[in-house]
Structure formats: C-alpha cells, structure tokens
Design an enzyme around this catalytic site. Structure first.
Site, short mmCIF file in Angstrom:
data_model
loop_
_atom_site.label_atom_id
_atom_site.label_comp_id
_atom_site.label_asym_id
_atom_site.label_seq_id
_atom_site.Cartn_x
_atom_site.Cartn_y
_atom_site.Cartn_z
CB CYS A 130 -0.92 -0.03 1.23
SG CYS A 130 -1.89 1.46 1.38
CB CYS A 133 -0.65 2.51 4.07
SG CYS A 133 -2.11 1.86 3.31
CG ASP A 134 3.10 1.14 4.45
OD1 ASP A 134 2.63 1.58 5.51
OD2 ASP A 134 2.88 -0.01 4.03
#
Ligand code: NAP
Length: 309
Positions: A130, A133-134
């Site tokens: 992701c 997200c990261d």
C-alpha cells in the site's frame, strides 16, 4: 431478521446497501477490515464519471456516510460461512449469527503476493502492498514498484512525489494499466522503468536492503539496492468460505453474469469477487446497484409467494 445482509463494505457492497435501503429494505453490511475496500488505498481516482479528482479515502468515506446515513447498518465482523435454509439464510460471523432473507456477496479481492522467499518476513520492514499507507516512510529513499497495472502506475506516481528514485518493474514491454499514467510517469525525472523483468529475490534479513531481478527474455540476473519494495501485481479473490453456497470458477471468482445472480436463489454477488472482465470502481458501483435491486425484487416475489401459500 434482516432483509439483505451484504458481505463486504467496499464500493460494490456499499452501493448495494444504498439501493437496498432506498428501496425500504432492512440492510446490514458486514466488513472484516475497514469500509471502502481496495479503493481506500488509491492516492487519486481520476476515472470515476462526474468526479474528475478524488482520493480513494475521500471517495470511500463519502460512500460509507451515504449508505449509513440512509439507514444501512454497518458492523466490523468476519463472515465465516453462510447457511442456505431456502426461505432464509444464516450468516455466521466470528461474533454472532444473523438471519436474513437474502445475501449479497461483495468480498472484493486481496493483494496478490510475489510468492518469493522472505516476502512475509520483510512485509512491514521494507515491503509494502500500500503506497498511500507507507509511502511517507520512504521520503528521499530509493524504492521499487512491482507490477504493470493501474495500481502499480498510480503507486509509482504517488511515490515519485516522496522518493529520490522509483523503479517500476514490469514483466512485459506493454503496461496493462492506463496509457495516460504511463505517459505522465515518463515525464518524471526520478522514475525509471525496468521492463521484461521480475523480482526473484530479496536482500536483507531484518530490513529490506535490495532486490534481485531477472530479465525474463535473457535470463540475466542482477541486484538493485532499494529501501522499499511496493508490490502491486494485482488481486486475487477470497471466496473459499462460500464454496458450498455458490459456484466458484477455477480462478476463485463467484460465477454470476451481469445480472449478479448466483445459481443459489436469494444469493447475489457484486464487484471484483465475481466473474467479469472489467474490474473498475465504476463496474463495482454498477454491480452494487444491480445486485441491490435484484435482492429487493427477490424479497418482494418471495413475500408474494409466501402470502399466496
Ligand atoms: P492488474 O490490472 O491485474 O495488474 C496486475 C499487474 O501485475 C499486471 O501488469 C501483471 O502483469 C502483473 N503481475 C501479475 N502477476 C505477476 C507476477 N507474479 N509477477 C510479476 N508481475 C505480475 O491489477 P491492479 O493494477 O491492482 O488493478 C486491479 C483492477 O483494479 C484492474 O481492473 C484495474 O484497472 C483496477 N484499478 C482501477 C483504478 C481506478 O479506477 N482508478 C486504480 C487502480 C486499479 P501482466 O500485465 O503481464 O499480466
């Protein structure tokens, strides 16, 4: 007793919920992780008709608020099985059981792993599925994105805004993802395409330090030092628990045509989890509408038959 229980709170499931509650039905959406499904991780959606730009999170949040605001109930529970008792279905979750007249399976799909040694161990330690997200953890670092679909291309675009260098590794010359995204990526100085190549190995024990690549045509192998690897090689369905309830094809998708009806009366399916050729946000939303209305029609005709008996 619910009239419609929807398994999956992504775009298809929440769209089905909107159509169900607007038709006056008592609807429950069961979701194991978070509302929104896959789209919640998309940095930017630019191909939903009528909405030129929206983040996946914004889109999913709007959908969730719309469905629950209209009266759909939503609960975070993992569905373990669905029992078919003909005139009613029992939906069994990790917390309780629900009785319902109909069920819509909208389970979406999960990320496909590369399937190489060390992948599990290094997930969260340099490997991610992701980018939104990261991605921020890799500011000014060098990363690779594996895949050639729209997800990989969108991820690369997003990461190019944070990272010093982004390598896009794809196993063919031609990209499966949108041509417009490929063209934009070509204009970014810090993006490099590595084509006809696959990731065959991972370097680093506790933290990813690099990747091993192989040219699929020549067989040549080499290493590339990267701090992060974003795996975006597609999704796979997760319908095993419904194999006694509905027909599943050889790839794991629930068999249903454009009418979203499975072979089991009262059980419908919508979105990426069903057999189809185009898996897009628009087709997930469209499936939700079709399945939601099909469930409403099924409930009405079952109630008429019951009254006549
Ligand atoms: P996808 O379209 O299935 O693409 C997967 C990519 O990974 C393909 O390029 C494929 O290569 C490659 N791949 C698959 N298995 C591999 C392996 N073992 N090793 C190396 N490469 C591998 O998946 P996606 O990009 O996640 O997209 C999923 C669906 O969501 C698609 O329908 C897509 O259009 C849609 N999507 C829509 C939006 C949007 O509407 N904004 C955004 C993202 C995704 P090949 O091309 O050689 O098969």
């Amino acid at each position: 007793m619910y009239e419609i229980v929807i398994v999956g709170g992504g775009t298809a499931g929440l769209s089905a919920a909107i159509y169900g509650v607007r038709a006056g039905r008592k609807v429950l959406v069961l979701e194991q992780k978070n509302y929104g499904g896959q789209i919640i991780n998309s940095p930017e959606v630019e191909n939903y008709p009528g909405i030129p730009h929206v983040s996946g999170f914004e889109f999913a949040t709007g959908l969730y608020k719309q469905a629950t605001g209209l009266g759909a109930e939503f609960s975070l529970e993992k569905v373990i099985r669905v029992e078919d008792k003909k005139d009613k279905k029992i939906v069994v979750t990790d917390k309780q059981s629900y009785e319902t007249l109909s069920v819509i399976l909208a389970t979406g799909a999960k990320n496909r792993p590369l399937g190489i040694k060390g992948e599990k161990e290094l997930t969260g330690a340099g490997i991610s599925y992701c980018a939104t997200c990261d991605g921020a953890f890799f500011r000014d670092r060098e990363v690779a994105v594996a895949g050639g679909g729209s997800t990989a291309l969108e991820d690369a675009m997003f990461l190019a805004g944070y990272c010093k260098k982004v390598y896009v590794i794809h196993r063919r010359e031609q990209f499966r993802g949108e041509a417009a995204l490929v063209e934009t990526l070509k204009t970014r100085d810090n993006v490099e395409f590595i084509l006809n190549a696959v990731v065959t190995g991972l370097e680093g024990k506790k933290q990813l330090e690099g990747i091993r690549l192989q040219n699929v045509e020549t067989g040549q192998e080499w290493e590339k030092k990267v701090d992060g690897l974003f795996v975006a090689i597609g999704q796979m369905p997760d319908n095993e628990v419904f194999s006694d309830l509905v027909e599943i094809d050889e790839k794991g998708y629930i068999r249903a045509a454009e009418d979203c009806r499975t072979g089991t009366p009262g059980v419908f399916t919508a979105g990426d989890c069903r057999t189809k050729t185009v898996r897009q946000l628009t087709t997930a939303a469209a499936d939700g509408a079709v399945a939601g209305l099909a469930a409403c029609e099924y409930i009405s005709s079952s109630k008429i038959s019951a009254a006549e008996e």
